[in-house]
Design an enzyme around this catalytic site. Sequence first.
Site, short mmCIF file in Angstrom:
data_model
loop_
_atom_site.label_atom_id
_atom_site.label_comp_id
_atom_site.label_asym_id
_atom_site.label_seq_id
_atom_site.Cartn_x
_atom_site.Cartn_y
_atom_site.Cartn_z
N ARG A 1 0.86 -1.18 0.00
CA ARG A 1 0.00 0.00 0.00
C ARG A 1 0.90 1.23 0.00
O ARG A 1 1.47 1.61 1.01
CB ARG A 1 -0.95 -0.01 1.20
CG ARG A 1 -2.02 -1.07 1.11
CD ARG A 1 -2.87 -0.88 -0.13
NE ARG A 1 -4.13 -1.62 -0.07
CZ ARG A 1 -5.03 -1.55 -1.03
NH1 ARG A 1 -4.83 -0.81 -2.09
NH2 ARG A 1 -6.14 -2.25 -0.92
N GLU B 1 -1.92 -4.84 -9.03
CA GLU B 1 -2.04 -5.92 -8.04
C GLU B 1 -1.07 -7.07 -8.29
O GLU B 1 -1.19 -8.13 -7.69
CB GLU B 1 -3.48 -6.46 -8.06
CG GLU B 1 -4.52 -5.42 -7.71
CD GLU B 1 -5.93 -5.84 -8.03
OE1 GLU B 1 -6.85 -5.31 -7.39
OE2 GLU B 1 -6.14 -6.69 -8.92
N ALA C 1 -13.80 7.39 5.14
CA ALA C 1 -13.19 8.37 6.04
C ALA C 1 -13.97 9.66 5.85
O ALA C 1 -13.56 10.54 5.09
CB ALA C 1 -11.71 8.56 5.72
N PRO C 2 -15.13 9.79 6.50
CA PRO C 2 -16.07 10.86 6.18
C PRO C 2 -15.57 12.28 6.44
O PRO C 2 -16.20 13.24 5.98
CB PRO C 2 -17.29 10.54 7.05
CG PRO C 2 -16.81 9.64 8.11
CD PRO C 2 -15.63 8.90 7.55
N GLY C 3 -14.46 12.45 7.11
CA GLY C 3 -13.87 13.77 7.26
C GLY C 3 -12.97 14.15 6.11
O GLY C 3 -12.49 15.28 6.02
N GLU D 1 -14.30 -8.16 -7.96
CA GLU D 1 -13.10 -8.00 -7.13
C GLU D 1 -12.64 -9.33 -6.55
O GLU D 1 -11.46 -9.63 -6.52
CB GLU D 1 -13.34 -6.98 -6.01
CG GLU D 1 -13.43 -5.55 -6.47
CD GLU D 1 -12.13 -5.02 -7.05
OE1 GLU D 1 -11.04 -5.33 -6.51
OE2 GLU D 1 -12.19 -4.29 -8.04
N GLU E 1 -8.95 -10.63 -7.64
CA GLU E 1 -7.88 -10.64 -6.65
C GLU E 1 -7.52 -12.04 -6.16
O GLU E 1 -6.36 -12.30 -5.84
CB GLU E 1 -8.24 -9.75 -5.46
CG GLU E 1 -8.29 -8.27 -5.84
CD GLU E 1 -8.51 -7.35 -4.65
OE1 GLU E 1 -8.51 -7.82 -3.49
OE2 GLU E 1 -8.69 -6.14 -4.89
#
Length: 175
Positions: free
Chosen positions: A58, A136, A109-111, A88, A92
């Site tokens: 990542r 991938e 991540a709503p912020g 997916e 994967e």
Amino acid sequence: MERLGSKEIYRNNWMVVREDAIRRADGSDGIYGVVDKPTFALVIPADGDRLHLVEQFRYPVGKRAWEFVQGTAPERADVDPAVLAARELREETGLRAESMVDIGGLDLAPGLTSQQGRVYLATGLTEGPPQREVEEQDMRTAWFTRAEFERMVREGVITDAQTLAAYTLLLLRER
């Protein structure tokens, strides 16, 4: 909060970054940065006491991560989450599911981002070859017992927020 205007700052095949002019509840003006991404699907492949995870590098956090299968459609396409989940899973892991049950939703991540997702429990699995995208190519997959999964969470090996939240949805569903 009221949006007064919006300006696109950046765009690529996976996201749009925008800056919104906003008015707060107290009447003061400000800006809010938002990352817009399409709906994601996350799949928990389960076979009895075993869970199937993928591991990949990542880039934003600079490390490899074990997590449940998850992803969005290319080109920010609006794809039905159930269709996306099956795709997916196949891409994967090579797995195909006889049953794919929607067990809940997540706000990523709503912020920071508008991205939301659906979580699916995949059972009745058959194996086949994965059909991974170029990003991938370093992906690995493995089965883990629930005890192994929970040990990996306790030891900080599994830290992916969506994976942890999805496991919570699974536990709540089973109650």
